[in-house]
Design an enzyme around this catalytic site. Structure first.
Site, PDB file in Angstrom:
ATOM      1  N   MET A   1      52.299 129.791  79.951  1.00 17.92           N
ATOM      2  CA  MET A   1      52.826 130.422  81.165  1.00 17.92           C
ATOM      3  C   MET A   1      52.251 131.831  81.307  1.00 17.92           C
ATOM      4  O   MET A   1      52.763 132.648  82.077  1.00 17.92           O
ATOM      5  CB  MET A   1      54.357 130.467  81.130  1.00 17.92           C
ATOM      6  CG  MET A   1      54.953 129.065  81.115  1.00 17.92           C
ATOM      7  SD  MET A   1      56.626 129.008  81.736  1.00 17.92           S
ATOM      8  CE  MET A   1      57.446 130.087  80.574  1.00 17.92           C
TER       9      MET A   1
ATOM     10  N   HIS B   1      49.556 132.668  71.672  1.00 23.93           N
ATOM     11  CA  HIS B   1      48.716 131.854  72.555  1.00 23.93           C
ATOM     12  C   HIS B   1      47.267 131.861  72.057  1.00 23.93           C
ATOM     13  O   HIS B   1      46.609 130.824  72.042  1.00 23.93           O
ATOM     14  CB  HIS B   1      48.710 132.436  73.976  1.00 23.93           C
ATOM     15  CG  HIS B   1      50.057 132.567  74.613  1.00 23.93           C
ATOM     16  ND1 HIS B   1      50.660 133.784  74.838  1.00 23.93           N
ATOM     17  CD2 HIS B   1      50.923 131.640  75.094  1.00 23.93           C
ATOM     18  CE1 HIS B   1      51.825 133.600  75.438  1.00 23.93           C
ATOM     19  NE2 HIS B   1      52.017 132.306  75.590  1.00 23.93           N
TER      20      HIS B   1
ATOM     21  N   SER C   1      56.261 136.474  75.097  1.00 25.49           N
ATOM     22  CA  SER C   1      55.933 137.283  76.284  1.00 25.49           C
ATOM     23  C   SER C   1      57.145 138.097  76.706  1.00 25.49           C
ATOM     24  O   SER C   1      57.017 139.190  77.260  1.00 25.49           O
ATOM     25  CB  SER C   1      55.499 136.379  77.443  1.00 25.49           C
ATOM     26  OG  SER C   1      54.463 135.522  77.026  1.00 25.49           O
TER      27      SER C   1
HETATM   28  P1  AMP Z   1      54.576 130.005  76.765  1.00 27.99           P
HETATM   29  O1  AMP Z   1      53.514 130.743  77.507  1.00 27.99           O
HETATM   30  O2  AMP Z   1      55.680 130.866  76.268  1.00 27.99           O
HETATM   31  O3  AMP Z   1      55.058 128.779  77.497  1.00 27.99           O
HETATM   32  O4  AMP Z   1      53.893 129.455  75.441  1.00 27.99           O
HETATM   33  C1  AMP Z   1      52.712 128.697  75.495  1.00 27.99           C
HETATM   34  C2  AMP Z   1      52.450 128.122  74.131  1.00 27.99           C
HETATM   35  O5  AMP Z   1      52.333 129.163  73.165  1.00 27.99           O
HETATM   36  C3  AMP Z   1      53.583 127.203  73.646  1.00 27.99           C
HETATM   37  O6  AMP Z   1      53.023 126.072  73.005  1.00 27.99           O
HETATM   38  C4  AMP Z   1      54.310 128.074  72.676  1.00 27.99           C
HETATM   39  O7  AMP Z   1      54.991 127.355  71.664  1.00 27.99           O
HETATM   40  C5  AMP Z   1      53.184 128.893  72.083  1.00 27.99           C
HETATM   41  N1  AMP Z   1      53.707 130.133  71.496  1.00 27.99           N
HETATM   42  C6  AMP Z   1      54.515 131.051  72.085  1.00 27.99           C
HETATM   43  N2  AMP Z   1      54.824 132.037  71.223  1.00 27.99           N
HETATM   44  C7  AMP Z   1      54.208 131.723  70.052  1.00 27.99           C
HETATM   45  C8  AMP Z   1      54.140 132.362  68.777  1.00 27.99           C
HETATM   46  N3  AMP Z   1      54.761 133.504  68.510  1.00 27.99           N
HETATM   47  N4  AMP Z   1      53.412 131.760  67.818  1.00 27.99           N
HETATM   48  C9  AMP Z   1      52.755 130.588  68.071  1.00 27.99           C
HETATM   49  N5  AMP Z   1      52.773 129.955  69.250  1.00 27.99           N
HETATM   50  C10 AMP Z   1      53.493 130.511  70.234  1.00 27.99           C
END
Ligand code: AMP
Length: 305
Positions: free
Chosen positions: A24, A31, A180
């Site tokens: 997102m 990410h 984020s």
């Molecule tokens: P989001 O943009 O929050 O939807 O996250 C996108 C992807 O990044 C998802 O697969 C999350 O699980 C992964 N993600 C978010 N935060 C972390 C983190 N601290 N460590 C590893 N992966 C993450």
């Protein structure tokens, strides 16, 4: 690097083995670690960037979700993404959408009751990404352990041919799991939020020392959270990764998950336990050695506080 807006344009731009990293946006090293993993295993890395309204259970959370396309494209390119697929809502949800994907029992516990409709929104948008982009392999973070379990099961149940791979949790130097939403934390809220990591690590120590009782393991986490007066736990649970349901006693492939509010920001974190030899080993994630890209020299990047 290419920015695409439609599924068709993206499908036409890829070659060879396609790795997908759904996000997102408002990228951080969590990410970026998934993009790097994807680059090792694919010929074309597509990072999707879409703030999916369907998975937000609160209007205010959707409205204030941080967005910065230019910054994201720069970071994704440096990490090895070939394409940033940034569709508009008309492309993702053209016309009236009657179909929803629901992964039943895996959505009922932990995050489920606290975020009504969230996982249906996640499963629906990920199914659309799988159908529209046809990746050979997709990468998701273990930070969202329940989401990872749901996406794996959805892929299997709906016969999507691509593999789903989980990547380790990336943490700030002090242990706070990258998110984020961390940019919304004031320094006091951020300080209190560190109790979450402390609690999980204390529980991980207990498990590695032989503790198997779910009650004892979760009590250790509550002990740390209770010391932070403004941190409010929503749940702390030991759960099986396969069933995403609480377990009384540590099982093979279980994880300790929590959600808590620090001020107006909701945070989640977890630690996964793997059986190694005759004992359990905690997967404590990866710690950065310098502060993350979420924090610039003047504090949070594009944040409120
Ligand atoms: P989001 O943009 O929050 O939807 O996250 C996108 C992807 O990044 C998802 O697969 C999350 O699980 C992964 N993600 C978010 N935060 C972390 C983190 N601290 N460590 C590893 N992966 C993450």
């Amino acid at each position: 690097m290419r920015i695409t807006k439609t599924f068709a344009e993206t499908r036409a731009a890829v070659r060879g083995r396609v790795g997908l990293v759904p996000t997102m946006g408002f990228l951080h090293e969590g990410h970026l670690s998934l993009i790097k993993l994807a680059a090792e295993q694919s010929d074309t890395v597509v990072m999707s960037l879409y703030v999916n309204p369907l998975q937000f259970d609160r209007e205010d959370d959707l409205e204030r979700y941080p967005r910065d396309l230019e910054r994201d494209v720069e970071l994704a390119t440096a990490a090895g993404a070939d394409i940033v697929f940034a569709p508009a809502c008309d492309e993702m949800y053209p016309g009236e959408q009657l179909t929803r994907v629901n992964v039943g029992a895996l959505s009922n516990e932990l995050e489920g009751p606290n975020r009504p409709g969230h996982f249906e929104g996640v499963a629906t948008v990920v199914a659309k990404l799988f159908a529209g982009l046809q990746p050979d392999v997709s990468f998701f973070g273990r930070k969202d352990a329940q989401q990872l379990a749901i996406v794996k099961r959805m892929g299997r149940d709906l016969s999507f041919p691509g593999a789903v791979v989980g990547g380790p949790i990336v943490r700030e130097t002090d242990g706070l799991a990258l998110s984020s939403r961390n940019i919304f934390l004031s320094s006091e809220e951020r300080n209190q939020a560190l109790a979450l990591h402390r609690g999980l690590m204390e529980a991980a120590d207990l498990v590695e020392a032989g503790e198997r009782s779910g009650a004892a393991i979760t009590t250790a986490v509550f002990g740390e959270i209770d010391k932070a007066p403004d941190l409010k736990a929503e749940y702390v649970a030991l759960a099986s990764q396969e069933r995403v349901a609480p377990c009384q006693v540590l099982e093979v492939d279980s994880f300790l998950a929590l959600a808590a509010w620090s001020g107006t920001t909701r945070l989640i974190d977890n630690v996964h336990f793997d059986l190694s030899g005759d004992g359990f080993v905690a997967d404590r994630g990866i710690r950065l050695t310098t502060h993350s890209v979420l924090y610039g020299p003047d504090g949070p990047a594009g944040g409120e506080s």
